[in-house]
Design a protein around this motif. Structure first.
Motif, short mmCIF file in Angstrom:
data_model
loop_
_atom_site.label_atom_id
_atom_site.label_comp_id
_atom_site.label_asym_id
_atom_site.label_seq_id
_atom_site.Cartn_x
_atom_site.Cartn_y
_atom_site.Cartn_z
N ALA A 43 0.83 -1.20 0.00
CA ALA A 43 0.00 0.00 0.00
C ALA A 43 0.87 1.26 0.00
O ALA A 43 0.64 2.19 -0.78
CB ALA A 43 -0.92 0.00 1.21
N SER A 44 1.88 1.28 0.88
CA SER A 44 2.75 2.44 0.95
C SER A 44 3.53 2.62 -0.34
O SER A 44 3.68 3.74 -0.85
CB SER A 44 3.72 2.30 2.14
N ALA A 45 4.02 1.52 -0.91
CA ALA A 45 4.76 1.61 -2.17
C ALA A 45 3.86 2.14 -3.28
O ALA A 45 4.28 2.99 -4.08
CB ALA A 45 5.31 0.23 -2.56
N SER A 46 2.62 1.66 -3.35
CA SER A 46 1.69 2.11 -4.38
C SER A 46 1.41 3.60 -4.27
O SER A 46 1.41 4.33 -5.26
CB SER A 46 0.37 1.33 -4.27
N VAL A 47 1.18 4.05 -3.04
CA VAL A 47 0.89 5.46 -2.81
C VAL A 47 2.07 6.33 -3.23
O VAL A 47 1.90 7.39 -3.85
CB VAL A 47 0.54 5.71 -1.34
N LEU A 201 1.88 -5.50 -5.63
CA LEU A 201 1.75 -4.31 -6.48
C LEU A 201 1.15 -4.68 -7.84
O LEU A 201 0.33 -3.95 -8.38
CB LEU A 201 3.13 -3.67 -6.68
N GLU A 202 1.56 -5.82 -8.37
CA GLU A 202 1.03 -6.26 -9.66
C GLU A 202 -0.45 -6.59 -9.54
O GLU A 202 -1.23 -6.35 -10.46
CB GLU A 202 1.81 -7.48 -10.15
N ASN A 203 -0.85 -7.13 -8.39
CA ASN A 203 -2.25 -7.51 -8.19
C ASN A 203 -3.17 -6.29 -8.06
O ASN A 203 -4.39 -6.42 -8.18
CB ASN A 203 -2.39 -8.37 -6.94
N HIS A 204 -2.58 -5.12 -7.77
CA HIS A 204 -3.39 -3.92 -7.56
C HIS A 204 -3.01 -2.82 -8.55
O HIS A 204 -3.06 -1.64 -8.24
CB HIS A 204 -3.22 -3.43 -6.12
N ALA A 205 -2.64 -3.25 -9.77
CA ALA A 205 -2.22 -2.29 -10.80
C ALA A 205 -3.34 -1.34 -11.18
O ALA A 205 -3.11 -0.16 -11.43
CB ALA A 205 -1.71 -3.04 -12.04
N ALA A 206 -4.59 -1.84 -11.22
CA ALA A 206 -5.72 -0.99 -11.59
C ALA A 206 -5.93 0.11 -10.56
O ALA A 206 -6.21 1.27 -10.91
CB ALA A 206 -6.99 -1.83 -11.73
#
Length: 258
Positions: A43-47, A201-206
């Motif tokens: 989550a932190s990396a995505s943000v 991260l790949e699973n939450h690309a959208a």
């Protein structure tokens, strides 16, 4: 609702609030990601990946409007980059389920603190401006661990210490771009060295794409929104949203919510 469209809306609203108040994009986006079951490190990396794009758009706007105090910018950015890298290694070295309750407590505390500020209209005087480097370090550390915290920590402290709000918001938001790049690079390093598995991260690309596009769309309009909506009303909105989301996740951890 489609995941991409949902997070596009989250990114749009979070960036509007962040542009108006100088805080909350990371906290709101991270809290929503955690609510969807994304592990804390992912989550932190995505943000932070999303904030590279939204931060760049915001920084250009602040530079154009001369909202930056450069003598304050450099020590804040340097301290924030160091603190962010340290926070990244702390976060990725601990199992997600172990650290998640502490992150939720942090986010809940941020939400309550924001509401308290809105109700009391208090300006805290915690750090003299000469301590901008250590202040940046603390802000970067909390930002990496919680996925948000740079703005709430640094912007509010500077304003409380007497910095002109326009300069504080512009300086902190622009410095955040460098801090975000450092944190994102640290996440990438931990992924490449095997310290942390970033498959989530790949699973939450959208969701990540939605956060980026929504934030970039909203960034240029933040100044206009600030003129139309009272800052105190926006502050209440941020506090209520964070408290509700963090509270719901706490109930999930306790087994009282689906």
């Amino acid at each position: 609702m489609d995941v991409f469209l949902l997070f596009l809306l989250v990114g749009l609203l979070a960036q509007i609030v962040d542009g108006a108040l100088g805080m909350a994009y990371g906290v709101i986006a991270n809290t929503v990601l955690l609510a969807f079951g994304v592990p804390p490190a992912a989550a932190s990396a995505s943000v932070h990946v999303a904030k590279i794009f939204t931060g760049a758009a915001s920084a250009v706007s602040h530079v154009m409007h001369r909202n930056i105090r450069w003598s304050l910018f450099w020590p804040l950015a340097a301290g924030g980059m160091i603190g962010g890298v340290v926070g990244t290694y702390v976060l990725t070295g601990i199992p997600g389920e172990t650290i998640k309750p502490f992150i939720l407590l942090y986010l809940l505390a941020i939400g309550i603190w924001v509401l308290w500020r809105a109700a009391r209209d208090v300006r805290l005087r915690l750090f003299p401006l000469g301590w901008s480097g250590p202040l940046g370090f603390v802000g970067g550390l909390l930002d990496a661990i919680g996925g948000g915290g740079w703005g709430p920590t640094v912007t509010s402290t500077l304003v409380g210490a007497g910095t002109e709000p326009r300069r504080a918001i512009g300086t902190v938001n622009t410095a955040e771009l460098l801090v975000t790049v450092a944190i994102s690079a640290a996440f990438l390093t931990t992924l490449l060295t095997g310290r942390w598995s970033g498959g989530a991260l790949e699973n939450h690309a959208a969701a990540l794409a939605g956060l980026i596009i929504g934030g970039v769309i909203a960034a240029p309009f933040a100044g206009w929104i600030t003129k139309r909506v009272p800052a105190r009303l926006l502050t209440y909105g941020v506090g209520v949203l964070i408290v509700i989301l963090a509270g719901y996740q706490g109930l999930q951890l306790a087994g009282f919510a689906p």
